[in-house]
Design a protein around this motif. Structure first.
Motif, PDB file in Angstrom:
ATOM      1  N   ARG A 105      -2.616  -0.932  -1.235  1.00  0.00           N
ATOM      2  CA  ARG A 105      -2.140  -1.945  -0.295  1.00  0.00           C
ATOM      3  C   ARG A 105      -1.913  -1.326   1.088  1.00  0.00           C
ATOM      4  O   ARG A 105      -2.492  -1.753   2.073  1.00  0.00           O
ATOM      5  CB  ARG A 105      -0.849  -2.588  -0.792  1.00  0.00           C
ATOM      6  CG  ARG A 105      -0.183  -3.536   0.216  1.00  0.00           C
ATOM      7  CD  ARG A 105       1.021  -4.248  -0.363  1.00  0.00           C
ATOM      8  NE  ARG A 105       1.788  -4.935   0.666  1.00  0.00           N
ATOM      9  CZ  ARG A 105       1.474  -6.109   1.182  1.00  0.00           C
ATOM     10  NH1 ARG A 105       0.371  -6.733   0.772  1.00  0.00           N
ATOM     11  NH2 ARG A 105       2.218  -6.669   2.108  1.00  0.00           N
ATOM     12  N   PRO A 121       4.077  -8.878  -6.574  1.00  0.00           N
ATOM     13  CA  PRO A 121       3.242  -9.280  -5.441  1.00  0.00           C
ATOM     14  C   PRO A 121       2.921 -10.760  -5.490  1.00  0.00           C
ATOM     15  O   PRO A 121       2.849 -11.368  -6.549  1.00  0.00           O
ATOM     16  CB  PRO A 121       1.975  -8.428  -5.613  1.00  0.00           C
ATOM     17  CG  PRO A 121       1.956  -8.092  -7.070  1.00  0.00           C
ATOM     18  CD  PRO A 121       3.381  -7.975  -7.494  1.00  0.00           C
ATOM     19  N   ASP A 137      -2.259 -11.066  -3.051  1.00  0.00           N
ATOM     20  CA  ASP A 137      -1.877  -9.852  -2.338  1.00  0.00           C
ATOM     21  C   ASP A 137      -2.561  -8.636  -2.954  1.00  0.00           C
ATOM     22  O   ASP A 137      -2.809  -8.583  -4.155  1.00  0.00           O
ATOM     23  CB  ASP A 137      -0.367  -9.626  -2.416  1.00  0.00           C
ATOM     24  CG  ASP A 137       0.404 -10.422  -1.380  1.00  0.00           C
ATOM     25  OD1 ASP A 137      -0.248 -11.114  -0.583  1.00  0.00           O
ATOM     26  OD2 ASP A 137       1.643 -10.360  -1.391  1.00  0.00           O
ATOM     27  N   ARG A 138      -2.812  -7.648  -2.109  1.00  0.00           N
ATOM     28  CA  ARG A 138      -3.246  -6.353  -2.641  1.00  0.00           C
ATOM     29  C   ARG A 138      -2.029  -5.651  -3.232  1.00  0.00           C
ATOM     30  O   ARG A 138      -0.926  -5.749  -2.701  1.00  0.00           O
ATOM     31  CB  ARG A 138      -3.893  -5.522  -1.539  1.00  0.00           C
ATOM     32  CG  ARG A 138      -5.211  -6.139  -1.055  1.00  0.00           C
ATOM     33  CD  ARG A 138      -6.020  -5.169  -0.242  1.00  0.00           C
ATOM     34  NE  ARG A 138      -7.291  -5.750   0.169  1.00  0.00           N
ATOM     35  CZ  ARG A 138      -8.394  -5.758  -0.563  1.00  0.00           C
ATOM     36  NH1 ARG A 138      -8.382  -5.199  -1.761  1.00  0.00           N
ATOM     37  NH2 ARG A 138      -9.502  -6.299  -0.102  1.00  0.00           N
ATOM     38  N   GLY A 140      -7.107  -7.306   4.178  1.00  0.00           N
ATOM     39  CA  GLY A 140      -5.864  -7.528   3.461  1.00  0.00           C
ATOM     40  C   GLY A 140      -5.040  -6.289   3.191  1.00  0.00           C
ATOM     41  O   GLY A 140      -4.015  -6.358   2.504  1.00  0.00           O
TER      42      GLY A 140
END
Length: 285
Positions: A239, A14, A18-19, A258
């Protein structure tokens, strides 16, 4: 609104900030026998016409969504005469490789529990015993970090909370549901990751609302409008959030945080009071 890209999968690398998606393993049951033959929740009206072929296509799209995101999906064989077996989340609770068998509140669903137990035992989860008191699997039990959040009020009995804690060795936080439209915890709350949740405050007692706000001060609070399309009956991998397509406001909130909303259409199964999470039991080794 951010949407999942065609072919997007869990990224092993990632980008900073980022998640991060975590691969999950799920158990699902094809709705070949799905029907609304009785009423055991506020969403069900006996005699409601169900398009079984459409229900199967919608279920297959949900399964394929999970697989496309990199998750593993196992299938439990459906049993004739058990029309709610598609709602696989209710058949057991599995965490740290320990599987606790369900004990259903209504006799119409009692036959589902041994089918789940047999599958789990055949697939390496050891002996699967039901609790003494009623609990309906992941309908009323969910894992957030080290905690188990446990609903009560309409189905799962509070005595089962203590038994779940004793069996799993995880702290169990009891939460009181007060609105019959949100008869299971998974209709009113779902984990976003190991540290926070999305939830609808109106489904809970004042004390339980205070507990949730203390535990999860950064939680996403859904509107009643989104809750009433079962927008909180969703599945997050940290995510991606696989969620009912009609919960557009909640999807916007999640995107702003996000997360990547992944809308699915399960209108036929909604006739039985279920959404993506109801169809999805997580197998946590």
């Amino acid at each position: 609104m951010t949407a999942v890209l065609p072919g997007e999968r869990l990224s092993p690398e990632p980008m900073p900030g980022d998640r991060v998606a975590v691969r999950r393993t799920f158990l699902m049951c094809r709705p070949v026998h799905f029907a609304v033959e009785y009423a055991i929740n506020a969403w069900m009206t006996p005699g409601t016409q169900v398009d079984t072929d459409l229900a199967v296509r919608q279920w297959e799209a949900l399964r394929d969504t999970y697989v496309g995101l990199g998750h593993t999906v196992h299938e439990l064989d459906p049993v004739p005469g058990l029309p709610d077996m598609v709602f696989a989340a209710n058949g057991a609770f599995v965490v740290d490789g320990v599987a606790v068998g369900a004990r259903f509140a209504h006799p119409e669903r009692a036959g589902e529990a041994p089918a789940h137990a047999a599958w789990l035992q055949a697939n390496g989860f050891g002996e699967v015993r039901p609790t003494q008191d009623v609990h309906e699997g992941e309908g009323d039990l969910t894992v957030v970090g080290d905690l188990v959040l446990a609903g009560t009020g309409f189905r799962t009995q509070r005595g089962a909370h203590a038994e779940i804690q004793e069996r799993t060795g995880r702290p169990v936080v009891g939460l009181d549901l007060v609105d019959p439209r949100f008869y299971h915890l998974d209709t009113a709350l779902f984990p976003l990751d190991d540290t926070t949740v999305a939830w609808y405050p109106g489904a809970f007692s004042p004390g339980s609302r205070a507990v949730l706000r203390r535990l999860f001060p950064d939680a996403v609070e859904a509107s009643e409008e989104d809750a009433l399309v079962l927008g909180l009956n969703s599945v997050s991998d940290g995510r991606h959030v696989v969620m009912p397509a009609a919960a557009t406001g909640l999807a916007e909130q999640l995107a702003q945080r996000g997360f990547v909303p992944v809308p699915v259409e399960l209108g036929e199964l909604l006739k039985g009071g279920g959404g993506p999470k109801c169809c999805t039991s997580e197998l946590r080794r």
